[in-house]
Design an enzyme around this catalytic site. Sequence first.
Site, PDB file in Angstrom:
ATOM      1  N   GLN A  79       6.236  -4.023  -3.442  1.00  0.00           N
ATOM      2  CA  GLN A  79       5.246  -3.020  -3.060  1.00  0.00           C
ATOM      3  C   GLN A  79       5.942  -1.737  -2.620  1.00  0.00           C
ATOM      4  OE1 GLN A  79       2.544  -2.712   0.609  1.00  0.00           O
ATOM      5  NE2 GLN A  79       1.152  -3.466  -0.967  1.00  0.00           N
ATOM      6  N   CYS A 138      -2.449   1.111   3.489  1.00  0.00           N
ATOM      7  CA  CYS A 138      -1.876   0.962   4.827  1.00  0.00           C
ATOM      8  C   CYS A 138      -2.281   2.147   5.702  1.00  0.00           C
ATOM      9  CB  CYS A 138      -0.361   0.861   4.741  1.00  0.00           C
ATOM     10  SG  CYS A 138       0.442   0.663   6.358  1.00  0.00           S
ATOM     11  N   LYS A 173      -2.910  -1.421  -4.534  1.00  0.00           N
ATOM     12  CA  LYS A 173      -3.575  -2.062  -3.395  1.00  0.00           C
ATOM     13  C   LYS A 173      -4.232  -0.976  -2.562  1.00  0.00           C
ATOM     14  CE  LYS A 173      -2.981  -5.588   0.166  1.00  0.00           C
ATOM     15  NZ  LYS A 173      -3.628  -4.928   1.326  1.00  0.00           N
ATOM     16  N   HIS A 231      -8.545  -4.377  -0.217  1.00  0.00           N
ATOM     17  CA  HIS A 231      -8.845  -4.803   1.153  1.00  0.00           C
ATOM     18  C   HIS A 231     -10.269  -4.347   1.449  1.00  0.00           C
ATOM     19  CE1 HIS A 231      -7.322  -5.266   5.540  1.00  0.00           C
ATOM     20  NE2 HIS A 231      -8.635  -5.390   5.493  1.00  0.00           N
ATOM     21  N   ASN A 258      -8.972  -8.969  -0.694  1.00  0.00           N
ATOM     22  CA  ASN A 258      -8.114  -9.144   0.477  1.00  0.00           C
ATOM     23  C   ASN A 258      -8.911  -8.728   1.711  1.00  0.00           C
ATOM     24  OD1 ASN A 258      -5.563  -7.195   1.983  1.00  0.00           O
ATOM     25  ND2 ASN A 258      -5.633  -9.413   2.054  1.00  0.00           N
TER      26      ASN A 258
END
Length: 332
Positions: free
Chosen positions: A66, A96, A135, A167, A207
Amino acid sequence: MQLNQSHRFAVAPMMDWTDRHCRVFHRLLSRRARLYTEMLTTGAVIHGDRARLLGCDASEHPVALQLGGSEPAHLAEAAKIGADFGYDEININVGCPSDRVKDGRFGACLMAEPDLVARGVAAMKQAVDVPVTVKCRIGIDDQDPEVALDTLARAVVAAGADGLIVHARKAWLNGLSPKENRNIPPLNYDRVYRLKAAMPDVPIVINGGIIGITEAAEHLAHVDGAMLGRAAYQEPWRLLSVDPELFGEPAPHATMKDAFEAMMPYIEDQLAQGTRLHSITRHFVGAFHGVRGARAFRRHLAENGVKHGAGINVLRDAIALVEDEPAVSEAA
């Protein structure tokens, strides 16, 4: 629940947690789970100690690298370096929410720049032959998740992305800490399901807040894959059920003690290279669940694993404090 080959179960990348020692350990618990490195910035990959940052054990595959970054040329260069190290997938983090990530213009703040993310994906696809994935979150701050997620997804897929890991929460970059962003924004699994329904040919992995294998299997009725994060790290015993319960195959090892025995040669080799025992055993804290002696195991490692010169016998003595646990089922 028997799954076809297109379904995926994954262990999420977690900064400062999913290092190579953790991944070797997790691979002994499941042959099928796809493992992810902790997020590495493109700058670290390009200019840093590559052997230390990117080195992985042959047993870890399938394993994904990642990356955190936003400059397409840097992403392409870092992706090529990762592919040359043998990683099976390159993933770009657009989810993130940490302040360090935001300040560097990567992570969740890139949800506001889908065209830039798409250019990064396109550059990475030109640089490597392995799959490139993204992601992300369902949105950030005041974004409408219906619009934000769809816009990002369509942009990166058009650029060549081979799949998305979503997510199922917003990230609030203004007002919540990174820790709060992990649990305060409400989960919205249905939004991820709707993305899959709208993009049926695109692999979508869900996720966020998934605590066990049974719950992961329920999500697989709607999406192509499920990813466990902190549940897998804090309670790794759960991973022993992945292969039998999700894929109808025997676990690599019937018990956690068997997995530890299989890991002993790796640990001895690492100790001989100068690695401190605690750097490895810190990943074992939650290994035993509902077994008499689990607390004594944790205490022994905490008190003795950090000592200078601690050796393999510290781990063996800790394991000896745990009673035999039941073997994992070999079939779903």
